[in-house]
Design a protein around this motif. Structure first.
Motif, mmCIF file in Angstrom:
data_model
loop_
_atom_site.group_PDB
_atom_site.id
_atom_site.type_symbol
_atom_site.label_atom_id
_atom_site.label_comp_id
_atom_site.label_asym_id
_atom_site.label_seq_id
_atom_site.Cartn_x
_atom_site.Cartn_y
_atom_site.Cartn_z
ATOM 1 N N LEU A 91 4.720 40.251 -4.650
ATOM 2 C CA LEU A 91 5.707 41.087 -5.358
ATOM 3 C C LEU A 91 4.989 41.990 -6.366
ATOM 4 C CD1 LEU A 91 8.525 38.438 -5.959
ATOM 5 C CD2 LEU A 91 8.795 40.554 -4.656
ATOM 6 N N HIS A 94 9.173 43.707 -13.045
ATOM 7 C CA HIS A 94 10.470 43.868 -13.705
ATOM 8 C C HIS A 94 10.995 45.282 -13.513
ATOM 9 C CE1 HIS A 94 13.106 44.605 -17.294
ATOM 10 N NE2 HIS A 94 13.674 43.547 -16.744
ATOM 11 N N ARG A 95 10.094 46.242 -13.623
ATOM 12 C CA ARG A 95 10.495 47.639 -13.508
ATOM 13 C C ARG A 95 10.987 47.972 -12.094
ATOM 14 N NH1 ARG A 95 9.350 52.643 -16.287
ATOM 15 N NH2 ARG A 95 9.459 54.326 -14.798
ATOM 16 N N ILE A 96 10.346 47.380 -11.095
ATOM 17 C CA ILE A 96 10.687 47.714 -9.700
ATOM 18 C C ILE A 96 11.829 46.837 -9.155
ATOM 19 C CG2 ILE A 96 9.780 47.833 -7.326
ATOM 20 C CD1 ILE A 96 8.736 50.066 -9.282
ATOM 21 N N TYR A 97 11.780 45.532 -9.428
ATOM 22 C CA TYR A 97 12.776 44.621 -8.830
ATOM 23 C C TYR A 97 13.865 44.182 -9.798
ATOM 24 C CZ TYR A 97 9.214 44.128 -5.211
ATOM 25 O OH TYR A 97 8.301 44.382 -4.227
ATOM 26 N N GLY A 98 13.521 44.130 -11.084
ATOM 27 C CA GLY A 98 14.463 43.570 -12.055
ATOM 28 C C GLY A 98 14.276 42.063 -12.119
ATOM 29 N N ASN A 158 16.377 39.712 -9.674
ATOM 30 C CA ASN A 158 15.964 39.731 -8.264
ATOM 31 C C ASN A 158 14.677 38.947 -8.036
ATOM 32 O OD1 ASN A 158 18.080 41.302 -7.043
ATOM 33 N ND2 ASN A 158 17.276 43.060 -8.163
#
Lengths: 132, 132
Positions: free
Chosen positions: B65, B38-42, B45
């Protein structure tokens, strides 16, 4: 009139501010570079990652984000983890080859040593002619 | 009352629908797994990437991921591209070692062949005793 907006601001259809976080790393002549990272990470996540880093290493971070995004576009299942798996396999193969060749060299080494010893013995046999 | 929401829905503070896109890949007992991606891709996404894939390979995609997100958290500049660079270096080193050892084996091979030829000649020298 030539647009002076960076690739990110063009893509996001917004004005490119003088202190644009994307501008130094996403030049207008390479729109695909931003399109890729935008599609995988989203603009706000890229901005967040870049903002959390000192300015002098943001370019390197943008490059690696682009590389990973590009890999994920090409291989949506594995991304660049697919490349890591492949490289691990190559290392395993190289190590197997190395072990085989090291075993082969040990055999040849032993053989060379035995033959050198044999040759040494032959050279030191007293000359039979001298006894007659 | 025990929550039956997946890690993603808990993190996003929302109801976990029966057809939740995250639920099979982000179980409630591993909240950090979703927190990282969540922190990297949201969330949107990740949902988009998973939705674009057939159901049977979404688990593999979620794993990769998570791996990439974890790498990016540990190394915000290079992410898992840092690992790729390292593995390329290891392959280069293994290949260099292999080339050296192949050259060494060629030398030993030639030496073993020469000595075997010498030994063969010595064995076929007429026995001097027979002449006396």
């Amino acid at each position: 009139m030539t647009s002076t907006r960076c690739a990110a601001c063009k893509h996001l259809r917004r004005r490119c501010p003088p202190d644009c976080i994307f501008s130094p790393y996403f030049p207008s002549d390479n729109p695909q570079r931003f399109a890729y990272v935008h599609r995988i990470y989203g603009a706000s996540n890229i901005a967040k990652i870049l903002q959390d880093l000192p300015v002098h290493i943001r370019g390197e971070a943008a490059d690696s984000l682009y590389y990973e995004a590009h890999c994920r576009m090409k291989d949506p299942i594995h991304g660049c983890v697919g490349i890591i798996t492949l490289l691990h396999q190559q290392i395993y193969n190289a190590q197997t080859q190395l072990s085989k060749i090291q075993a082969e060299i040990a055999v040849l080494s032993a053989k060379a040593q035995t033959e050198s010893h044999y040759q040494h013995q032959v050279e030191h046999v007293p000359n039979v002619d001298e006894n007659f």
